[in-house]
Design a protein around this motif. Structure first.
Motif, short mmCIF file in Angstrom:
data_model
loop_
_atom_site.label_atom_id
_atom_site.label_comp_id
_atom_site.label_asym_id
_atom_site.label_seq_id
_atom_site.Cartn_x
_atom_site.Cartn_y
_atom_site.Cartn_z
N TRP A 364 -52.46 -61.98 -16.15
CA TRP A 364 -53.71 -61.21 -16.11
C TRP A 364 -53.45 -59.91 -15.38
O TRP A 364 -52.88 -59.91 -14.28
CB TRP A 364 -54.81 -61.99 -15.39
CG TRP A 364 -55.40 -63.12 -16.18
CD1 TRP A 364 -55.19 -64.45 -15.99
CD2 TRP A 364 -56.31 -63.01 -17.27
NE1 TRP A 364 -55.89 -65.19 -16.90
CE2 TRP A 364 -56.61 -64.32 -17.71
CE3 TRP A 364 -56.91 -61.94 -17.93
CZ2 TRP A 364 -57.47 -64.59 -18.76
CZ3 TRP A 364 -57.77 -62.19 -18.98
CH2 TRP A 364 -58.04 -63.50 -19.39
N PRO A 366 -55.26 -55.93 -14.47
CA PRO A 366 -56.45 -55.07 -14.59
C PRO A 366 -56.30 -54.11 -15.77
O PRO A 366 -55.24 -53.50 -15.95
CB PRO A 366 -56.48 -54.33 -13.25
CG PRO A 366 -55.72 -55.21 -12.30
CD PRO A 366 -54.65 -55.86 -13.14
N THR A 405 -62.49 -55.62 -26.42
CA THR A 405 -63.43 -56.71 -26.66
C THR A 405 -63.44 -57.06 -28.14
O THR A 405 -63.41 -58.25 -28.52
CB THR A 405 -64.85 -56.29 -26.22
OG1 THR A 405 -64.84 -56.00 -24.82
CG2 THR A 405 -65.84 -57.41 -26.49
N ARG A 417 -61.20 -60.83 -19.28
CA ARG A 417 -62.13 -61.35 -18.27
C ARG A 417 -62.95 -60.15 -17.82
O ARG A 417 -62.48 -59.31 -17.05
CB ARG A 417 -61.38 -61.97 -17.10
CG ARG A 417 -60.67 -63.25 -17.47
CD ARG A 417 -60.30 -64.08 -16.26
NE ARG A 417 -59.38 -63.44 -15.35
CZ ARG A 417 -58.53 -64.09 -14.55
NH1 ARG A 417 -58.49 -65.42 -14.59
NH2 ARG A 417 -57.72 -63.44 -13.75
N LYS A 418 -64.18 -60.05 -18.34
CA LYS A 418 -65.02 -58.88 -18.06
C LYS A 418 -65.91 -59.15 -16.85
O LYS A 418 -66.46 -60.23 -16.69
CB LYS A 418 -65.87 -58.54 -19.28
CG LYS A 418 -65.06 -58.04 -20.46
CD LYS A 418 -65.93 -57.56 -21.60
CE LYS A 418 -66.60 -58.72 -22.30
NZ LYS A 418 -67.34 -58.28 -23.52
N GLU A 419 -66.03 -58.14 -16.03
CA GLU A 419 -66.89 -58.20 -14.86
C GLU A 419 -68.01 -57.17 -15.02
O GLU A 419 -68.08 -56.45 -16.03
CB GLU A 419 -66.08 -57.92 -13.58
CG GLU A 419 -64.91 -58.85 -13.38
CD GLU A 419 -65.34 -60.29 -13.15
OE1 GLU A 419 -66.51 -60.51 -12.75
OE2 GLU A 419 -64.52 -61.20 -13.37
N ALA A 420 -68.87 -57.11 -14.04
CA ALA A 420 -69.99 -56.18 -14.11
C ALA A 420 -69.51 -54.74 -14.17
O ALA A 420 -70.08 -53.90 -14.88
CB ALA A 420 -70.91 -56.38 -12.90
N GLU A 421 -68.43 -54.44 -13.45
CA GLU A 421 -67.88 -53.09 -13.46
C GLU A 421 -66.64 -53.05 -14.34
O GLU A 421 -65.76 -53.93 -14.22
CB GLU A 421 -67.51 -52.66 -12.04
CG GLU A 421 -68.70 -52.52 -11.11
CD GLU A 421 -69.65 -51.42 -11.56
OE1 GLU A 421 -69.16 -50.42 -12.14
OE2 GLU A 421 -70.87 -51.56 -11.35
N GLU A 424 -63.12 -53.67 -12.97
CA GLU A 424 -62.70 -55.00 -12.55
C GLU A 424 -62.26 -55.89 -13.71
O GLU A 424 -61.84 -57.03 -13.51
CB GLU A 424 -63.86 -55.69 -11.80
CG GLU A 424 -64.28 -54.93 -10.54
CD GLU A 424 -65.50 -55.54 -9.88
OE1 GLU A 424 -66.02 -56.55 -10.43
OE2 GLU A 424 -65.94 -55.03 -8.84
N ALA A 425 -62.37 -55.39 -14.93
CA ALA A 425 -61.98 -56.19 -16.09
C ALA A 425 -60.48 -56.43 -16.09
O ALA A 425 -59.68 -55.55 -15.72
CB ALA A 425 -62.39 -55.46 -17.37
N GLU A 426 -60.08 -57.64 -16.51
CA GLU A 426 -58.66 -58.00 -16.59
C GLU A 426 -58.32 -58.40 -18.02
O GLU A 426 -59.18 -58.89 -18.76
CB GLU A 426 -58.35 -59.15 -15.63
CG GLU A 426 -58.48 -58.77 -14.16
CD GLU A 426 -58.07 -59.91 -13.26
OE1 GLU A 426 -57.29 -59.67 -12.32
OE2 GLU A 426 -58.52 -61.05 -13.50
#
Length: 440
Positions: A364, A366, A405, A417-421, A424-426
């Motif tokens: 993984w 970023p 995506t 692996r998506k985050e709110a920001e 931070e997506a990996e």
């Protein structure tokens, strides 16, 4: 003495089959010479008038019949390519044949130092339409007639008019283009009473070891999915159907009995400014990718099964169907131009390079590590473009997050692996990433 070569992308706007060239020519040549290079690189025969629409105004050749149309006091022999394309990403238009109105978008992709450049066609896709074809709509009718069943008088008349027994609109005839370009170069230098320099090996962008590019940069970035020396797609026996085939399952079923509408995005309307925050429409993207295959034919606003499509579509997990969709998807996301859109910034060429880097590790990572890599690798990359599919390209990371995506959900080539920001997506290679065999 030349100071630079210009690497330019030439795209024939709204052509029924994408017709594109990547050409490297001297940046200090005037537009009258650029016109000659464009004619040879595209495959035209220089039988009609032309002009350039530039930030300096509309520039015409020194011909009395045309000067009344000019919006600039400059003539094409007074303006260099560098004058109208001053920076990477800049665009102009070249219009050839004012009857058929063939409009070419020309975009500067890169400056190459004089001692590292060559006058050459770096890559090509799509055959140049025949002269006097009647423009975009006339050429569409010609291709429709040639692709029809049987051999009626209309079809035979077109074949006789073309002067060839077969016409493959997808074959750019690259060797012939380069041969004609070489002949033009020799003629130019012979008229100037000097010989061209000996060919030198093309040396492209180089950075430190962490940002090394693969060799033959332009060929790789332009169409890696069409170049077996760079990318081979190996689909294992007994593989599961791609996610895109499940998305398209209702379309496949409908196509067996009737035509289906094209994706709404093909209306060529500029996307709303908030498109990056809107939910992704997988069905629309999947339809756009399907249209890029030879499994369907486009007739106005609808799709119908081609002869090959009728043979391939019943088997959702067949190797033929999987390969057709995967190649079309790689192509579509490389260019972000499903419907023939010509707004192609340098960001489109960077997609396969990032995908290649992702496939080099199983960890993984970023997503911003790859976009940071890209920004250092191509510091002049151009983002100011809108695409009805990818939205306003204002933030590199957001654009790549949206694109990856789709690649993850439709093809399984990557996992996210998506985050709110977005920062931070990996990302890491997906379950089907091993199908891509890179040879770099």
């Amino acid at each position: 003495m030349l100071s630079h070569y210009a690497t330019i992308l030439i795209s024939l706007e709204d052509a029924p089959v994408p017709v594109e060239r990547i050409l490297q020519i001297p940046a200090d040549f005037t537009l009258d010479f650029v016109h000659m290079f464009l004619q040879e690189a595209m495959g035209w025969r220089d039988e009609h008038f032309y002009c350039f629409h530039t930030p300096l105004g509309s520039i015409y050749p020194d011909t009395d019949d045309l000067l009344g149309e000019a919006t600039s006091n400059l003539l094409d022999h007074e303006v260099t390519l560098r004058d109208v394309l001053p920076e990477v990403g800049a665009c102009i238009h070249y219009v050839y044949d004012f009857g058929d109105n063939w409009t070419h978008l020309i975009q500067l992709l890169e400056w190459v130092p004089e001692d590292e450049g060559l006058t050459q066609v770096l890559s090509a896709s799509g055959r140049c339409p025949p002269e006097n074809a009647g423009g975009v709509f006339g050429y569409e009718e010609i291709l429709k007639t040639l692709g029809s069943a049987g051999n009626d008088e209309s079809k035979q008349g077109i074949i006789e008019w073309l002067g060839v027994s077969e016409w493959d609109p997808m074959d750019p005839q690259l060797e012939l283009l380069q041969l004609n370009l070489n002949d033009l170069i020799e003629e130019i230098f012979s008229q100037a009473d000097q010989l061209p320099d000996e060919d030198v090996a093309a040396q492209f962008i180089t950075h430190d070891e962490d940002y090394e590019l693969p060799g033959l940069l332009h060929e790789f970035l332009a169409r890696p999915y069409d170049a077996p020396e760079f990318l081979e797609i190996v689909i294992p026996d007994g593989h599961a159907a791609l996610p895109i085939t499940h998305v398209l399952a209702p379309t496949f079923l409908a196509l067996r009995d009737r035509s289906v509408p094209r994706a709404p995005a093909f209306e060529r309307e500029i996307a709303p400014t908030d498109i990056l925050t809107q939910p992704l429409q997988l069905e629309e993207h999947a339809l756009g990718i399907l249209e890029c295959t030879d499994l369907v034919t486009v007739d106005k606003g609808s799709l119908t099964l081609s002869k090959r499509g009728k043979q391939v579509l019943p088997q959702a997990a067949s190797t033929e169907l999987t390969l057709a969709l995967l190649r079309a998807g790689l192509g579509a996301y490389n260019w972000a131009r499903f419907g023939g859109h010509s707004d192609i910034p340098a960001i489109q060429f960077s997609f396969p390079l990032v995908l290649w880097k992702i496939c080099e590790t199983e960890d993984w990572t970023p997503l911003h590590a790859y976009t940071d890599y890209l920004a250092q690798l191509i510091p002049d990359i151009y983002f100011e473009c809108q695409s009805p599919f990818m939205g306003p390209i204002t933030e590199l990371l957001e654009t790549y997050l949206r694109r990856m995506t789709l690649v993850a959900e439709l093809f399984g080539l990557v996992e996210l692996r998506k985050e709110a920001e977005p920062t931070e997506a990996e990302i890491r290679p997906g379950p089907n990433a091993h199908w891509l065999q890179w040879h770099l």
